[in-house]
Design an enzyme around this catalytic site. Structure first.
Site, PDB file in Angstrom:
ATOM      1  N   HIS A 268      35.552  47.550  45.979  1.00 54.61           N
ATOM      2  CA  HIS A 268      36.557  48.515  46.465  1.00 54.61           C
ATOM      3  C   HIS A 268      36.310  48.762  47.958  1.00 54.61           C
ATOM      4  O   HIS A 268      36.252  47.809  48.723  1.00 54.61           O
ATOM      5  CB  HIS A 268      36.451  49.780  45.599  1.00 54.61           C
ATOM      6  CG  HIS A 268      37.580  50.752  45.696  1.00 54.61           C
ATOM      7  ND1 HIS A 268      38.732  50.545  46.399  1.00 54.61           N
ATOM      8  CD2 HIS A 268      37.719  51.995  45.139  1.00 54.61           C
ATOM      9  CE1 HIS A 268      39.535  51.588  46.293  1.00 54.61           C
ATOM     10  NE2 HIS A 268      38.953  52.492  45.531  1.00 54.61           N
ATOM     11  N   HIS A 307      43.287  40.993  45.861  1.00 54.30           N
ATOM     12  CA  HIS A 307      43.709  42.372  45.600  1.00 54.30           C
ATOM     13  C   HIS A 307      44.363  42.428  44.232  1.00 54.30           C
ATOM     14  O   HIS A 307      45.062  41.505  43.831  1.00 54.30           O
ATOM     15  CB  HIS A 307      44.717  42.842  46.661  1.00 54.30           C
ATOM     16  CG  HIS A 307      44.828  44.320  46.759  1.00 54.30           C
ATOM     17  ND1 HIS A 307      45.612  45.044  45.903  1.00 54.30           N
ATOM     18  CD2 HIS A 307      44.226  45.203  47.592  1.00 54.30           C
ATOM     19  CE1 HIS A 307      45.508  46.330  46.218  1.00 54.30           C
ATOM     20  NE2 HIS A 307      44.672  46.456  47.233  1.00 54.30           N
ATOM     21  N   ASP A 363      40.145  45.278  53.973  1.00 51.80           N
ATOM     22  CA  ASP A 363      38.720  45.303  54.351  1.00 51.80           C
ATOM     23  C   ASP A 363      38.275  44.093  55.148  1.00 51.80           C
ATOM     24  O   ASP A 363      37.131  44.050  55.605  1.00 51.80           O
ATOM     25  CB  ASP A 363      37.875  45.412  53.072  1.00 51.80           C
ATOM     26  CG  ASP A 363      38.037  46.773  52.419  1.00 51.80           C
ATOM     27  OD1 ASP A 363      38.283  46.831  51.210  1.00 51.80           O
ATOM     28  OD2 ASP A 363      37.949  47.783  53.151  1.00 51.80           O
TER      29      ASP A 363
HETATM   30  C1  SDX Z   1      40.330  47.709  48.222  1.00 54.14           C
HETATM   31  O1  SDX Z   1      43.355  48.927  44.558  1.00 54.14           O
HETATM   32  C2  SDX Z   1      43.500  49.175  45.791  1.00 54.14           C
HETATM   33  O2  SDX Z   1      44.552  49.552  46.272  1.00 54.14           O
HETATM   34  C3  SDX Z   1      42.234  49.051  46.614  1.00 54.14           C
HETATM   35  C4  SDX Z   1      42.389  49.170  48.113  1.00 54.14           C
HETATM   36  C5  SDX Z   1      42.742  50.579  48.535  1.00 54.14           C
HETATM   37  O3  SDX Z   1      43.348  50.746  49.600  1.00 54.14           O
HETATM   38  O4  SDX Z   1      42.329  51.537  47.821  1.00 54.14           O
HETATM   39  O5  SDX Z   1      43.377  48.288  48.577  1.00 54.14           O
HETATM   40  C6  SDX Z   1      41.069  48.846  48.828  1.00 54.14           C
HETATM   41  O6  SDX Z   1      39.527  47.927  47.367  1.00 54.14           O
HETATM   42  C7  SDX Z   1      40.676  46.312  48.647  1.00 54.14           C
HETATM   43  C8  SDX Z   1      39.859  45.222  47.859  1.00 54.14           C
HETATM   44  C9  SDX Z   1      38.494  45.067  48.518  1.00 54.14           C
HETATM   45  N1  SDX Z   1      37.623  44.237  47.691  1.00 54.14           N
HETATM   46  C10 SDX Z   1      37.250  43.006  48.122  1.00 54.14           C
HETATM   47  O7  SDX Z   1      37.655  42.462  49.138  1.00 54.14           O
HETATM   48  C11 SDX Z   1      36.222  42.331  47.212  1.00 54.14           C
HETATM   49  C12 SDX Z   1      36.624  40.880  46.990  1.00 54.14           C
HETATM   50  N2  SDX Z   1      37.832  40.899  46.167  1.00 54.14           N
HETATM   51  C13 SDX Z   1      37.686  40.743  44.763  1.00 54.14           C
HETATM   52  O8  SDX Z   1      36.507  41.101  44.173  1.00 54.14           O
HETATM   53  C14 SDX Z   1      38.965  40.962  43.973  1.00 54.14           C
HETATM   54  O9  SDX Z   1      39.949  40.263  44.602  1.00 54.14           O
HETATM   55  C15 SDX Z   1      39.423  42.392  43.708  1.00 54.14           C
HETATM   56  C16 SDX Z   1      38.344  43.224  43.124  1.00 54.14           C
HETATM   57  C17 SDX Z   1      39.912  43.013  44.960  1.00 54.14           C
HETATM   58  C18 SDX Z   1      40.598  42.315  42.725  1.00 54.14           C
HETATM   59  O10 SDX Z   1      40.068  41.812  41.558  1.00 54.14           O
HETATM   60  P1  SDX Z   1      40.954  41.546  40.236  1.00 54.14           P
HETATM   61  O11 SDX Z   1      42.368  41.925  40.443  1.00 54.14           O
HETATM   62  O12 SDX Z   1      40.228  42.163  39.099  1.00 54.14           O
HETATM   63  O13 SDX Z   1      40.941  39.966  40.126  1.00 54.14           O
HETATM   64  P2  SDX Z   1      39.793  39.151  39.419  1.00 54.14           P
HETATM   65  O14 SDX Z   1      38.446  39.634  39.867  1.00 54.14           O
HETATM   66  O15 SDX Z   1      40.088  39.109  37.949  1.00 54.14           O
HETATM   67  O16 SDX Z   1      40.020  37.692  40.065  1.00 54.14           O
HETATM   68  C19 SDX Z   1      41.085  36.860  39.619  1.00 54.14           C
HETATM   69  C20 SDX Z   1      40.652  35.448  40.006  1.00 54.14           C
HETATM   70  C21 SDX Z   1      39.245  35.092  39.497  1.00 54.14           C
HETATM   71  O17 SDX Z   1      39.189  33.670  39.389  1.00 54.14           O
HETATM   72  P3  SDX Z   1      39.256  33.015  37.880  1.00 54.14           P
HETATM   73  O18 SDX Z   1      38.222  33.736  37.035  1.00 54.14           O
HETATM   74  O19 SDX Z   1      40.675  33.254  37.429  1.00 54.14           O
HETATM   75  O20 SDX Z   1      38.931  31.554  38.122  1.00 54.14           O
HETATM   76  O21 SDX Z   1      40.559  35.353  41.438  1.00 54.14           O
HETATM   77  C22 SDX Z   1      39.202  35.122  41.792  1.00 54.14           C
HETATM   78  C23 SDX Z   1      38.340  35.498  40.595  1.00 54.14           C
HETATM   79  O22 SDX Z   1      37.113  34.761  40.603  1.00 54.14           O
HETATM   80  N3  SDX Z   1      38.923  35.995  42.939  1.00 54.14           N
HETATM   81  C24 SDX Z   1      38.190  35.633  43.990  1.00 54.14           C
HETATM   82  C25 SDX Z   1      38.226  36.732  44.857  1.00 54.14           C
HETATM   83  N4  SDX Z   1      38.964  37.716  44.317  1.00 54.14           N
HETATM   84  C26 SDX Z   1      39.378  37.258  43.121  1.00 54.14           C
HETATM   85  N5  SDX Z   1      37.505  34.482  44.258  1.00 54.14           N
HETATM   86  C27 SDX Z   1      36.841  34.461  45.453  1.00 54.14           C
HETATM   87  N6  SDX Z   1      36.837  35.492  46.353  1.00 54.14           N
HETATM   88  C28 SDX Z   1      37.506  36.632  46.074  1.00 54.14           C
HETATM   89  N7  SDX Z   1      37.498  37.653  46.960  1.00 54.14           N
END
Ligand code: SDX
Length: 428
Positions: A268, A307, A363
């Site tokens: 997050h 996201h 971020d």
């Molecule tokens: C914020 O919700 C909001 O509005 C939050 C926010 C706000 O203003 O409050 O916008 C702020 O939290 C932004 C997000 C910051 N987090 C990151 O940058 C961390 C990296 N991102 C991820 O961990 C991920 O993208 C999330 C947590 C942001 C979203 O995760 P989801 O929706 O639960 O998606 P997921 O983890 O199930 O991923 C889906 C697929 C997976 O691959 P498969 O298992 O299908 O093969 O996408 C891949 C994941 O492995 N994936 C990534 C990735 N994010 C998702 N692979 C590599 N790098 C990434 N960053």
């Protein structure tokens, strides 16, 4: 046009049900009538992590993930970032409309005259080790602040509720800045009512003491924009925590401390800190191919990408990228930007990221700016929490005013054992 209902046929019983559709949703409670036997509890929906569940209606913030749209109370984020002050946007988010000149002047005076922390807080802060993580301190000090105001627990008293909303908005920047001074072994610097909210934050952070402080206009504008961009984002993890804690009628300081704790996580708001550590680990563009291999293999995540809602470019990331260039004209270019730009360029052209609709989020670029401003990496998520206090409070008070809301208490699908016989320890 057929009726706004969903026809459900339960093939276990061959019974049929007409479930009303409202705003393209069905009420989960309307599923409870679906039973096999009369004594059954009835059907529920099952949705780990609320991937497809709305638990509230709201008029605060619209996030259209498919089209990369973000609007606060109907106003597009780019217009607000370009034209408004943070306190003007805070007013909009909290009260629902942009303030008229007189309303803004009154609001600014109310907030800026309350930014200084009560004496107990700096004393509490001094008890922390200087290397304590500033987000842990922000969580603790937000809750500690609430202990000074017993009437904050009167959450159903509208006048008291707004008294503490204003107090938290005012003191959010101070909670972050004062702790930073403690962590640097510096004396505390009180705010100056003559400065803007962003200007006061910079003063409390960086003023070398004595006399007036005049922030660099480009840096002040950058902080103002960054605060606006981070102010709210509908039902994210931290805001859902704020609403959940608030639903038990806990005071807003305790609820905000919980929301900040949720924001602290690297998935997050903690991602901005993780991005900088990732860029530092990559160190040079020549190391990007090997790093991307570790991402594609699932060993690492490209922090700052992806996201839950945006399946398009996060509009905030676009704006932050432009702010970075303005800041670097003052501070000098952060070399890590070159690594970030190369990572983005590769990610946006690679199937792994395209298939998963992974784009830069809020971020990805923000930390590069904070570092260029001399803000330590450990303070980056505090930079997120400070303005997000406004969104947490707007969503919290909206929840308290929603007569459909009550204490949050989800159900579960229980798959564990039942009716086991106790076994004395000597027989286990
Ligand atoms: C914020 O919700 C909001 O509005 C939050 C926010 C706000 O203003 O409050 O916008 C702020 O939290 C932004 C997000 C910051 N987090 C990151 O940058 C961390 C990296 N991102 C991820 O961990 C991920 O993208 C999330 C947590 C942001 C979203 O995760 P989801 O929706 O639960 O998606 P997921 O983890 O199930 O991923 C889906 C697929 C997976 O691959 P498969 O298992 O299908 O093969 O996408 C891949 C994941 O492995 N994936 C990534 C990735 N994010 C998702 N692979 C590599 N790098 C990434 N960053």
């Amino acid at each position: 046009m057929s009726k706004d209902t969903l026809s459900i046929r339960d093939n276990r019983t061959e019974k049929e049900y007409e479930i009303p559709i409202w705003e393209d949703t069905i009420r989960a409670m309307d599923l409870r009538q679906i039973k096999v036997k009369d004594g059954d509890f009835g059907m529920m929906s099952y949705d780990p992590a609320f991937l497809n569940t709305a638990n509230t209606k709201s008029t605060v913030t619209l996030v259209d993930g498919g089209n990369g749209i973000l609007q606060y109370r109907g106003y597009p984020i780019a217009d607000l970032a370009e034209n408004a002050s943070f306190l003007e946007v805070a007013y909009l988010i909290l009260f629902g409309e942009l303030p008229k000149a007189g309303e803004l002047a009154k609001w600014e005076a109310e907030i800026k005259t309350q930014m200084a922390l009560p004496e107990a807080l700096p004393n509490i802060m001094k008890a922390f080790p200087k290397d304590a993580h500033p987000m842990g301190a922000f969580v603790s000090n937000t809750a500690a602040l609430g202990t000074l105001y017993p009437d904050a627990r009167e959450v159903l008293d509208e006048e008291l509720r707004w008294k503490h909303i204003k107090n938290l908005v005012a003191k959010s920047a101070s909670l972050g800045a004062y702790f930073y001074r403690h962590s640097q072994g510096l004396g505390f610097v009180d705010p100056d009512e003559k400065l803007s909210y962003a200007g006061n934050f910079l003063r409390m952070m960086f003023h070398e003491g004595g006399g007036d402080y005049t922030p660099d206009p480009a840096v002040e504008r950058a902080i103002n924009i960054l605060f606006i961009l981070h102010a709210d984002h509908e039902q994210n993890c931290g805001t859902t925590t704020m609403r959940t804690i608030g639903s038990s009628q806990a005071d807003p300081y305790s609820a905000a401390a919980g929301a900040a704790a949720a924001l602290y996580g690297p998935l997050h708001g903690g991602a901005n800190e993780a991005v900088l550590r990732m860029l530092a680990e990559i160190e040079d563009v020549s190391n990007i191919p090997a790093f991307m291999d570790s991402v594609r293999s699932g060993d690492k995540r490209l922090m700052g990408f992806g996201h839950r809602v945006y399946k398009n470019y996060d509009p905030r990331a676009k704006i932050i990228k432009k702010v970075a260039e303005d800041v670097f004209k003052v501070t000098g270019r952060n070399p890590l930007l070159d690594i970030a730009l190369e990572l983005e360029q590769i990610a946006l052209s690679e199937d792994y990221f395209i298939e998963r609709k992974l784009y830069p989020n809020v971020d990805f670029y923000s930390g590069i700016i904070y570092q260029a401003l001399g803000i330590p990496v450990s303070m980056f998520t505090v930079m997120f929490a400070i303005p997000r206090m406004v969104g947490w409070l707007a969503q919290w008070t909206e929840m308290l005013g929603d007569n459909e809301q009550k204490i949050a208490r989800p159900r579960q699908v229980f798959l564990g054992p039942v009716d086991k016989k106790f076994v004395p320890i000597e027989e286990r």
